[in-house]
Design a protein around this motif. Sequence first.
Motif, PDB file in Angstrom:
ATOM      1  N   THR A 167       0.862  -1.182   0.000  1.00  0.00           N
ATOM      2  CA  THR A 167       0.000   0.000   0.000  1.00  0.00           C
ATOM      3  C   THR A 167       0.898   1.231   0.000  1.00  0.00           C
ATOM      4  OG1 THR A 167      -1.691  -1.175   1.268  1.00  0.00           O
ATOM      5  CG2 THR A 167      -1.815   1.246   1.229  1.00  0.00           C
ATOM      6  N   MET A 168       0.836   1.973  -1.078  1.00  0.00           N
ATOM      7  CA  MET A 168       1.734   3.127  -1.219  1.00  0.00           C
ATOM      8  C   MET A 168       1.253   4.303  -0.367  1.00  0.00           C
ATOM      9  SD  MET A 168       4.101   2.262  -3.466  1.00  0.00           S
ATOM     10  CE  MET A 168       4.386   1.110  -4.832  1.00  0.00           C
ATOM     11  N   PRO A 169       2.116   4.823   0.514  1.00  0.00           N
ATOM     12  CA  PRO A 169       1.751   6.031   1.272  1.00  0.00           C
ATOM     13  C   PRO A 169       1.542   7.213   0.321  1.00  0.00           C
ATOM     14  CG  PRO A 169       3.680   4.966   2.214  1.00  0.00           C
ATOM     15  CD  PRO A 169       3.437   4.313   0.896  1.00  0.00           C
ATOM     16  N   GLU A 170       0.699   8.141   0.725  1.00  0.00           N
ATOM     17  CA  GLU A 170       0.367   9.278  -0.134  1.00  0.00           C
ATOM     18  C   GLU A 170       1.533  10.252  -0.299  1.00  0.00           C
ATOM     19  OE1 GLU A 170      -3.114  11.164   1.332  1.00  0.00           O
ATOM     20  OE2 GLU A 170      -4.426   9.433   0.934  1.00  0.00           O
ATOM     21  N   ASN A 171       2.467  10.238   0.659  1.00  0.00           N
ATOM     22  CA  ASN A 171       3.545  11.232   0.603  1.00  0.00           C
ATOM     23  C   ASN A 171       4.723  10.805  -0.272  1.00  0.00           C
ATOM     24  OD1 ASN A 171       4.365   9.190   2.288  1.00  0.00           O
ATOM     25  ND2 ASN A 171       5.406  10.531   3.741  1.00  0.00           N
ATOM     26  N   LEU A 172       4.622   9.680  -0.969  1.00  0.00           N
ATOM     27  CA  LEU A 172       5.706   9.250  -1.860  1.00  0.00           C
ATOM     28  C   LEU A 172       5.644  10.014  -3.174  1.00  0.00           C
ATOM     29  CD1 LEU A 172       5.659   5.348  -1.475  1.00  0.00           C
ATOM     30  CD2 LEU A 172       7.192   6.960  -0.367  1.00  0.00           C
ATOM     31  N   ASN A 173       6.810  10.363  -3.705  1.00  0.00           N
ATOM     32  CA  ASN A 173       6.821  10.963  -5.039  1.00  0.00           C
ATOM     33  C   ASN A 173       6.914   9.876  -6.105  1.00  0.00           C
ATOM     34  OD1 ASN A 173       9.615  10.260  -5.426  1.00  0.00           O
ATOM     35  ND2 ASN A 173      10.207  12.079  -4.230  1.00  0.00           N
ATOM     36  N   ASP A 174       6.821  10.283  -7.356  1.00  0.00           N
ATOM     37  CA  ASP A 174       6.784   9.307  -8.457  1.00  0.00           C
ATOM     38  C   ASP A 174       8.061   8.473  -8.517  1.00  0.00           C
ATOM     39  OD1 ASP A 174       4.301  10.234  -9.137  1.00  0.00           O
ATOM     40  OD2 ASP A 174       5.001  11.543 -10.763  1.00  0.00           O
ATOM     41  N   GLN A 175       9.213   9.095  -8.232  1.00  0.00           N
ATOM     42  CA  GLN A 175      10.477   8.355  -8.269  1.00  0.00           C
ATOM     43  C   GLN A 175      10.505   7.267  -7.187  1.00  0.00           C
ATOM     44  OE1 GLN A 175      13.446  11.416  -7.809  1.00  0.00           O
ATOM     45  NE2 GLN A 175      13.561  11.839 -10.002  1.00  0.00           N
ATOM     46  N   GLN A 176       9.994   7.587  -6.015  1.00  0.00           N
ATOM     47  CA  GLN A 176       9.979   6.601  -4.938  1.00  0.00           C
ATOM     48  C   GLN A 176       9.033   5.449  -5.260  1.00  0.00           C
ATOM     49  OE1 GLN A 176       9.112   9.555  -1.848  1.00  0.00           O
ATOM     50  NE2 GLN A 176      10.991   8.938  -0.798  1.00  0.00           N
ATOM     51  N   ILE A 177       7.889   5.766  -5.842  1.00  0.00           N
ATOM     52  CA  ILE A 177       6.940   4.712  -6.238  1.00  0.00           C
ATOM     53  C   ILE A 177       7.579   3.788  -7.266  1.00  0.00           C
ATOM     54  CG2 ILE A 177       4.758   4.275  -7.442  1.00  0.00           C
ATOM     55  CD1 ILE A 177       3.703   6.886  -6.162  1.00  0.00           C
ATOM     56  N   ALA A 178       8.292   4.379  -8.232  1.00  0.00           N
ATOM     57  CA  ALA A 178       8.975   3.568  -9.249  1.00  0.00           C
ATOM     58  C   ALA A 178      10.046   2.686  -8.604  1.00  0.00           C
ATOM     59  CB  ALA A 178       9.596   4.473 -10.306  1.00  0.00           C
ATOM     60  N   ALA A 179      10.777   3.233  -7.635  1.00  0.00           N
ATOM     61  CA  ALA A 179      11.828   2.467  -6.957  1.00  0.00           C
ATOM     62  C   ALA A 179      11.236   1.294  -6.182  1.00  0.00           C
ATOM     63  CB  ALA A 179      12.620   3.377  -6.026  1.00  0.00           C
ATOM     64  N   ILE A 180      10.115   1.531  -5.509  1.00  0.00           N
ATOM     65  CA  ILE A 180       9.460   0.445  -4.761  1.00  0.00           C
ATOM     66  C   ILE A 180       9.028  -0.665  -5.715  1.00  0.00           C
ATOM     67  CG2 ILE A 180       7.389  -0.153  -3.434  1.00  0.00           C
ATOM     68  CD1 ILE A 180       7.600   2.612  -2.122  1.00  0.00           C
ATOM     69  N   ASN A 181       8.463  -0.293  -6.849  1.00  0.00           N
ATOM     70  CA  ASN A 181       8.018  -1.302  -7.819  1.00  0.00           C
ATOM     71  C   ASN A 181       9.192  -2.105  -8.372  1.00  0.00           C
ATOM     72  OD1 ASN A 181       5.240  -0.775  -7.658  1.00  0.00           O
ATOM     73  ND2 ASN A 181       5.384   0.932  -9.117  1.00  0.00           N
ATOM     74  N   VAL A 182      10.308  -1.417  -8.619  1.00  0.00           N
ATOM     75  CA  VAL A 182      11.498  -2.115  -9.109  1.00  0.00           C
ATOM     76  C   VAL A 182      11.970  -3.141  -8.083  1.00  0.00           C
ATOM     77  CG1 VAL A 182      13.971  -1.826  -9.561  1.00  0.00           C
ATOM     78  CG2 VAL A 182      12.329  -0.347 -10.696  1.00  0.00           C
ATOM     79  N   ALA A 183      12.068  -2.724  -6.797  1.00  0.00           N
ATOM     80  CA  ALA A 183      12.544  -3.621  -5.746  1.00  0.00           C
ATOM     81  C   ALA A 183      11.543  -4.732  -5.455  1.00  0.00           C
ATOM     82  CB  ALA A 183      12.827  -2.824  -4.481  1.00  0.00           C
ATOM     83  N   ASN A 184      10.265  -4.443  -5.623  1.00  0.00           N
ATOM     84  CA  ASN A 184       9.225  -5.425  -5.307  1.00  0.00           C
ATOM     85  C   ASN A 184       9.112  -6.508  -6.368  1.00  0.00           C
ATOM     86  OD1 ASN A 184       7.129  -6.523  -3.785  1.00  0.00           O
ATOM     87  ND2 ASN A 184       5.562  -5.326  -4.854  1.00  0.00           N
ATOM     88  N   ASN A 185       9.455  -6.170  -7.590  1.00  0.00           N
ATOM     89  CA  ASN A 185       9.243  -7.112  -8.701  1.00  0.00           C
ATOM     90  C   ASN A 185      10.513  -7.800  -9.186  1.00  0.00           C
ATOM     91  OD1 ASN A 185       6.252  -6.812  -9.583  1.00  0.00           O
ATOM     92  ND2 ASN A 185       6.939  -4.699  -9.296  1.00  0.00           N
ATOM     93  N   ASN A 186      11.634  -7.513  -8.532  1.00  0.00           N
ATOM     94  CA  ASN A 186      12.894  -8.114  -8.968  1.00  0.00           C
ATOM     95  C   ASN A 186      13.669  -8.667  -7.780  1.00  0.00           C
ATOM     96  OD1 ASN A 186      13.203  -7.245 -12.008  1.00  0.00           O
ATOM     97  ND2 ASN A 186      12.468  -5.432 -10.918  1.00  0.00           N
TER      98      ASN A 186
END
Length: 732
Positions: free
Chosen positions: A267-286
């Motif tokens: 669950t992505m917190p609202e205070n994350l910026n787009d770069q942080q969301i992309a980084a989480i997805n990269v780490a979560n899927n690899n």
Amino acid sequence: MSNNNNKSKSAISLQESWASNLSDYILLRRQQTHVAYDAADAKTNDENRRIDKSKDSDLFTALFVILAAHLEEGHTVLTINAADHEAPMQGQINGEIVTLYAWQQNLLEILATPIFALIDTQIKTQLDDDTTTETSLFVLLDTLFGQRDYLWAQLALSNHEKETLIKRFDAITTLYHRLKNSDLNTFVYSIHEHALFANVNANTDCNNYQNSLSRDNQPIIYNIAKNKKTQSSKITFWLHRTWQAEFNLAQHINHILNQQIVPLDITMPENLNDQQIAAINVANNNAFSIITGGPGTGKTYTVAQLVIALQQATESRGDESEYIRFSTDSASLALAAPTGKAAQRMQESLQAALDDANVELQLQEAKTIHRLLGIGRTGRPRYDANNPLGEDIIIVDEASMLGVELANYLVSAVKPGARLILLGDANQLAAVDAGAVLADLCRIPLLQPIHAELTESRRFSAESGIGKLATQINKAETNLQAIWQLLRQDAALSFQYVNTLQAESVSNNKIENSLSKNKTILRISSNYQSYVNKVKNLLKNPIEKSVPESVKNTTSSLMEVFNQFRILTAGHNGEWGDHYINNYLTQWHLAELKLPLGQNTWFHGRPVMVLQNNYELGLFNGDIGFCLQTSDERSQLEVFFENKTQGIAVNLLNEEVIATAYAMTIHKSQGSEFDHVAITFDNSHARLLSKELIYTAVTRAKKQVTIYSTKHALEKAVQTPTERHTGLALQF
């Protein structure tokens, strides 16, 4: 003879002679092996199989020593570009006109540097040259070959030092005669024909050329690559051990990349910026991911979302889950960093991110990578591919400090299906050990999909003085005018000109007088007045060593005040190095507290830094502690470290692995942050200066940066990018 010459000789004796001795040993063992084979096979009296089939043992010795010298400077490879063959230079050596191409000059310079460092002063004296310009290679070689005995007599060498220099001189001489008036094709042919050089290309048809190369027992590996567009060639050399480390590292990373993992429900917190969301997805899927960014860009906070998701997944599956519940002894998550200080800061940052998210989770203790892998006195890890780590997620902070061998050990110990996440700032200093792993991995095309970069800093915005200065330093094309304008106009930044003496030409007393008379050092000292006042108060109200909570609170309070300011130096030596500044501040400290100015190195309030891991005492490289007088009857001196409830008696701490910590080198500051940073260096530190060094120092500060230097030294630093020669990219 000057102190500088003494240090140079020591450097040759201790750091470089091992390579010559080892190459001699390899040649001797090879000779003995051939003799043994010939004796066992008396029927075939084949002269070609006798001692040292190759008459080019001198070539092996020279390149082995050159590669070892390169390794000492952090390079894993030596590269010869055929394009350098097109830049010949002529000069006179021993009365002969000689042609040397750029690649030939480079080889001779690396091999001869230790001797040139000793004789350069004598040569300039003979030439009546008092400039700081470099003496040409031709002049140095001509003088060395023609006046060797005279020059060495001026150095008053010991027998051991003379023996070491003679061996190096012989290697220089034989390499010079091999290279002069020669060409690249002849050199390459000699390499191809040599039994102690292994060609990577010749083994590519093998199913596992890693084992093929190892089996042949060839200490030097080389690779020849041809540029199809220019038709020019590039030859890369490795010592076998460094080639093996880079090869294995690439193999293990590819293996991890191919692992299938199940993404966590995040669950992505609202205070994350787009770069942080992309980084989480990269780490979560690899299974393997890299997250880079400057200070305050939220690398740790971003990774905290994965930790929260892992905990939630664990809880949702109940006690019978195949996952292990998070607790202080949990095996689900490993936090690690190259140094103890960096590991501690990582844990604090991650815990703070979890607390901000109202997640009740007590993290497992962050460890040094050595401790995580069980690397002890033997230097070999307990955990490896055959005995992998049990954790599901391994997060490594300050990955820019990873050398290639430690990185290889780390990735080989990751179990199938686990995630490995590297965090770091690729613009910081490279590792002290050989290699530039994080920077290399960020540049490899194959790994771009699993690399996320964060650029929005929350510690200081791009509009803040520190942020602007860091950005300017990082630019490929340095804008000196913009840097000077920032230093003049921004309230958070300041540049102080220093008067400097050439450390090589003055005695320690003269340095002391120079710096003591300079009011600059007194102004620097005043920044530690709050800390000294707090320490002075502890003389009246000593630390209650029998009350653990009191010990912890006192140490934390001292650390908070001490971290308000720190002096970061480019190197140890000279009037602006950490050795002299710490000595000066020690005397200032003793005078402020009215303590006796004796010879005892331990005194109340002395801030110290640990220089080596000590697992028995639970101390790690980079840890900061305070020597304090205790409240017991004997008023003993003990050293108290942050987050520890007991002090350590000073007699248990070896002075060789402890340093006073008012000033520290920029290298040692990695992983730390301070409110106000004073950066000190001058022209005598020219060899150490680079834009990565200054960037690392500047970004240790949260609020204020003051640079004490010369104009020339600062401009040289920000215009000198560090170039690490590595071969990791060739393995992908």
